[in-house]
Design an enzyme around this catalytic site. Sequence first.
Site, PDB file in Angstrom:
ATOM      1  N   ILE A  12       0.781  -1.389  -0.086  1.00  0.00           N
ATOM      2  CA  ILE A  12       0.134   0.057  -0.015  1.00  0.00           C
ATOM      3  C   ILE A  12       0.932   1.366  -0.078  1.00  0.00           C
ATOM      4  O   ILE A  12       0.644   2.167  -0.667  1.00  0.00           O
ATOM      5  CB  ILE A  12      -1.021  -0.315   1.262  1.00  0.00           C
ATOM      6  CG1 ILE A  12      -1.944  -1.167   1.129  1.00  0.00           C
ATOM      7  CG2 ILE A  12      -1.948   1.377   1.168  1.00  0.00           C
ATOM      8  CD1 ILE A  12      -2.793  -1.379   2.591  1.00  0.00           C
ATOM      9  N   GLY A  36       8.317  -5.459   3.128  1.00  0.00           N
ATOM     10  CA  GLY A  36       8.395  -4.621   1.933  1.00  0.00           C
ATOM     11  C   GLY A  36       9.332  -5.148   1.007  1.00  0.00           C
ATOM     12  O   GLY A  36      10.259  -5.862   1.254  1.00  0.00           O
ATOM     13  N   ALA A 121      -2.119   3.681   9.962  1.00  0.00           N
ATOM     14  CA  ALA A 121      -2.896   2.640   9.598  1.00  0.00           C
ATOM     15  C   ALA A 121      -3.137   1.528  10.411  1.00  0.00           C
ATOM     16  O   ALA A 121      -1.975   0.809  11.027  1.00  0.00           O
ATOM     17  CB  ALA A 121      -2.148   1.998   8.334  1.00  0.00           C
ATOM     18  N   TYR A 153      -2.088  -9.388  17.144  1.00  0.00           N
ATOM     19  CA  TYR A 153      -1.898  -8.324  15.971  1.00  0.00           C
ATOM     20  C   TYR A 153      -3.306  -7.448  16.129  1.00  0.00           C
ATOM     21  O   TYR A 153      -3.106  -6.294  16.096  1.00  0.00           O
ATOM     22  CB  TYR A 153      -2.414  -9.031  14.559  1.00  0.00           C
ATOM     23  CG  TYR A 153      -2.259  -8.167  13.577  1.00  0.00           C
ATOM     24  CD1 TYR A 153      -0.943  -7.461  12.928  1.00  0.00           C
ATOM     25  CD2 TYR A 153      -3.299  -7.693  12.509  1.00  0.00           C
ATOM     26  CE1 TYR A 153      -0.806  -6.380  12.191  1.00  0.00           C
ATOM     27  CE2 TYR A 153      -3.104  -6.783  11.706  1.00  0.00           C
ATOM     28  CZ  TYR A 153      -1.922  -6.264  11.168  1.00  0.00           C
ATOM     29  OH  TYR A 153      -1.894  -5.198  10.475  1.00  0.00           O
TER      30      TYR A 153
END
Length: 325
Positions: A12, A36, A121, A153
């Site tokens: 994202i 990433g 986020a 999480y």
Amino acid sequence: MRILITGGAGFIGSHLAEAYLRQGDEVYIIDDLSTGSLDNLAHLQANKEYASRLFVHIDTILNRDILLELVGTCEVVFHMAAAVGVQYILDNPLRSIQINIQGTEKVLDMCSKFKKKVLIASSSEVYGKHLHAPLVETDNIIYGPSSKFRWSYAASKLMDEFTALAHYRESGLPAIVVRLFNTVGPRQTGTYGMVIPRLVSQALAGKDLTVYGDGEQSRTFTYVEDVVHALMLLAASSGAHGEVFNIGGVEEISIKNLAYRIVEMTGSSSRVKFIPYKEAFPADFEDMQRRLPSIAKLKNLTGYSPTTDLETILTKVIEFFKAKA
Ligand code: UDP
């Protein structure tokens, strides 16, 4: 404007970077490349017009000195860096908690020091085990026990939300929290569990599509560029400060039907194989049966609606994987 994106080499984050570069802004990225990849930024670095406005730092957000420099330099911070993907969380339980809790704490402390706008986020995981729909930002939350690690999480993201909102309450820090629902699109990897890239690559390779459980569990998927658009609208809206917003899709589908649709759209000869949860995940795993967001709050404030339907999303992901092969 100078934009800092933590986790900017992620799926994202890299799309968000591209959108700001496209509109002429400077983009600073910090990413430790844990999930990433620089491959996600290669096309931006190869673009002459963008390359001079893109600054990539391979480092961890736990490094205070680099955060000091980058948050000090930028006007708006998007904190997208996080341990993501059910598989990654289960494989790296401690690291996931550390990056999500300590990392966010450090980013928020630094934004508070410089009084910089920050968008955090969070995740639809925060809702936990709800079966009702649609999920509204003010809903109560139900989690499983701490022996089931999936919930770590959700709990860590919830703590991130509280920390951001506490900064807003105590010092007026312009912090915005977004709960991202299942986001999909080109460059998303299936390595950490995400269902669409996994099923599409299985179908294209002629392998069985692995549907966990009975496949009746459902999700709504949002195209990454729609999500990016929502993030940018929120960042530009002062009415969003100190608030939590769902960002998600409106088209619900069971994973079983998703798999059949992918087989049909790819023209694959693959079969859909149902795999018991206990074979796919550790014994203490619990899945979420349903996850459909209300996006009314986001829509009321910004006018946003997703514009990419599931058919188009799947077409784009299939094209991406075909081009990669
Ligand atoms: N799933 C599946 N097969 C896979 C990967 C995922 O059936 O190969 C299921 C998973 O159990 C869940 C849904 O697809 O019910 C979405 O999984 P994902 O990891 O993409 O996102 P989640 O919503 O669980 O965060």
